[in-house]
Design an enzyme around this catalytic site. Structure first.
Site, short mmCIF file in Angstrom:
data_model
loop_
_atom_site.label_atom_id
_atom_site.label_comp_id
_atom_site.label_asym_id
_atom_site.label_seq_id
_atom_site.Cartn_x
_atom_site.Cartn_y
_atom_site.Cartn_z
N ASP A 146 0.84 -1.21 0.00
CA ASP A 146 0.00 0.00 0.00
C ASP A 146 0.87 1.25 0.00
OD1 ASP A 146 -2.92 -1.08 1.96
OD2 ASP A 146 -2.13 -1.64 -0.01
N ALA A 147 1.99 1.19 0.77
CA ALA A 147 2.86 2.39 0.87
C ALA A 147 3.45 2.72 -0.50
CB ALA A 147 3.97 2.11 1.87
N GLU A 148 3.89 1.67 -1.24
CA GLU A 148 4.46 1.92 -2.58
C GLU A 148 3.38 2.46 -3.52
OE1 GLU A 148 5.71 -2.10 -2.97
OE2 GLU A 148 7.86 -1.66 -2.69
N LYS A 208 -20.62 -18.41 -7.96
CA LYS A 208 -21.56 -17.36 -7.56
C LYS A 208 -20.89 -16.50 -6.46
CE LYS A 208 -26.37 -16.54 -6.27
NZ LYS A 208 -26.10 -15.72 -5.07
N GLU A 220 -21.01 -8.42 -9.80
CA GLU A 220 -21.20 -8.53 -8.35
C GLU A 220 -20.09 -7.73 -7.68
OE1 GLU A 220 -23.87 -10.28 -7.69
OE2 GLU A 220 -23.83 -10.82 -5.58
N LYS A 276 -25.62 -21.22 -16.66
CA LYS A 276 -26.37 -20.47 -17.69
C LYS A 276 -26.27 -21.19 -19.02
CE LYS A 276 -24.94 -16.15 -15.53
NZ LYS A 276 -24.09 -14.95 -15.64
N1 LIG Z 1 -23.49 -13.53 -7.95
C1 LIG Z 1 -23.05 -14.00 -9.11
O1 LIG Z 1 -21.90 -14.45 -9.20
C2 LIG Z 1 -23.96 -13.98 -10.34
C3 LIG Z 1 -23.51 -14.52 -11.57
N2 LIG Z 1 -22.26 -15.09 -11.70
N3 LIG Z 1 -24.32 -14.48 -12.66
C4 LIG Z 1 -25.55 -13.92 -12.55
O2 LIG Z 1 -26.32 -13.91 -13.68
C5 LIG Z 1 -27.48 -13.06 -13.75
C6 LIG Z 1 -27.81 -12.90 -15.22
C7 LIG Z 1 -29.28 -12.98 -15.36
C8 LIG Z 1 -29.84 -13.32 -14.02
C9 LIG Z 1 -28.69 -13.59 -13.08
N4 LIG Z 1 -26.04 -13.39 -11.40
C10 LIG Z 1 -25.26 -13.43 -10.29
O3 LIG Z 1 -25.75 -12.91 -9.14
C11 LIG Z 1 -27.16 -12.64 -9.06
C12 LIG Z 1 -27.51 -11.26 -9.52
C13 LIG Z 1 -28.75 -10.86 -8.74
C14 LIG Z 1 -28.91 -11.87 -7.63
C15 LIG Z 1 -27.65 -12.71 -7.64
O4 LIG Z 1 -26.68 -12.09 -6.81
#
Ligand SMILES: NC(=O)c1c(N)nc(OC2CCCC2)nc1O[C@@H]1CCC[C@@H]1O
Length: 326
Positions: free
Chosen positions: A34-36, A115, A170, A286
């Site tokens: 952090d200092a650098e 997630k 996120e 997905k």
């Molecule tokens: N928290 C996550 O890592 C994450 C992710 N990797 N990918 C998605 O795709 C969305 C796209 C369409 C609906 C959800 N959502 C995530 O988090 C959701 C967003 C809202 C509630 C969750 O935190």
């Protein structure tokens, strides 16, 4: 020092600081201290003060504003920020896969993404410049937290191309930052945050961006919501595209040929995820092909083409020292 010499120094310092900003979030790349880092910033601030014509809104010195907001302006999301339905067992994942294949047939591939256990934010760029950061809110209306989003060091203030787009990601507080923050709060007799997600949410709602900046948050991008040039047809390509623009879409992810590979990947990360620098609470699965996503559509609040598998929650025996944050 002439203006030309100063310009060379300023450009070099900006590149070096942004390089260290990106490396700060990668697990195994020890960044500078952090200092650098502070010394580099002080040198850049001094040069920009000496040569005001070299100042730029996308300089790292422009990340932390000094004005304290009165409150947060409401923002309507042009594309709703959806939530995810959950699966808690292999059977529920197989059921999700059956429902998907009933609609789109058997030639379907899935992208698995860890997630991140933080809070969803939307980042809007116009002609390559970060113009707005917003919370998810209720999915339709969120809050403008641009001044706090700008303080997050792995959020680029300017993309590598002058494109207009909106991404969702996120925002999270790294585990180490969370532990350090709670130790400080304990010493100051302030209430502790229960987990990194609450700490991140509390940090992004700070009215003073200097406080938000001190919390060392990060963002991982998980969706390309809208783009002036949309050169992709698959989610996995969209993540590569936004990464090529300088956005942090790294998070652990895998393109799976079928639901059985998905289940293997979920098992692979069940324990491994504990060594990550950020808290996770599951795996998001997905459908990769965006045409198939359109065919599957949405329920009132979440897509039919995605699901979140949640890992069994740890027994809540967390103390400040022995916290095992997912
Ligand atoms: N928290 C996550 O890592 C994450 C992710 N990797 N990918 C998605 O795709 C969305 C796209 C369409 C609906 C959800 N959502 C995530 O988090 C959701 C967003 C809202 C509630 C969750 O935190």
């Amino acid at each position: 020092m002439t203006i030309d010499e100063a310009r060379l120094c300023v450009d070099a310092l900006r590149k070096e600081i942004e390089h260290h900003n990106q490396r700060y979030y990668q697990e195994d790349n020890p960044s500078i201290t952090d200092a650098e880092w502070d010394a580099l910033m002080r040198e850049l601030i001094s040069l920009e003060t000496q040569f005001p014509e070299l100042q730029s809104p996308s300089s790292p010195t422009q990340r932390v504003g000094a004005s304290v907001s009165e409150g947060f302006v409401k923002v309507e999301h042009q594309i709703p920020m959806l939530s995810l339905s959950n699966a808690y067992s292999t059977e529920e994942l197989l059921e999700f896969d059956r429902r998907v294949r009933q609609v789109v047939g058997d030639e379907v591939r899935y992208v698995c993404e860890l997630k991140i256990d933080g809070l969803a934010v939307s980042l809007r760029y116009e002609q390559g410049r970060l113009v707005r950061g917003a919370t998810r809110g209720d999915g339709e209306v969120g809050e403008d937290i641009t001044s706090n989003i700008r303080t997050i060091r792995n959020v680029p203030l300017e993309l590598t191309e002058p494109v207009t787009l909106e991404v969702r990601g996120e925002a999270y507080m790294p585990k180490q930052s969370f532990l350090r923050l709670n130790e400080q709060r304990e010493q100051q007799g302030e209430p502790l945050f229960a987990n990194p997600r609450n700490a991140a949410a509390g940090s992004l709602r700070q009215l003073d961006p200097r406080v938000a900046a001190s919390r060392r948050l990060g963002v991982i991008v998980y969706q390309l919501a809208e783009a002036s040039e949309y050169p992709v047809e698959r989610h996995s390509e969209a993540l590569e595209y936004v990464r090529s623009l300088g956005l942090p879409a790294n998070g652990e992810r895998k393109l799976c040929a079928d639901i059985h590979e998905v289940i293997e990947y979920i098992d692979e990360w069940s324990e491994k995820r504990r060594s990550l620098s950020y808290a996770t609470d599951g795996m998001v699965i997905k459908v990769d092909d965006m045409v198939l996503q359109q065919e599957l559509g949405f329920t009132a609040k979440s897509p039919r083409w995605a699901i979140a598998y949640k890992y069994a929650a740890e027994q809540a025996t967390t103390t400040l020292r022995r916290i095992d944050l997912n």
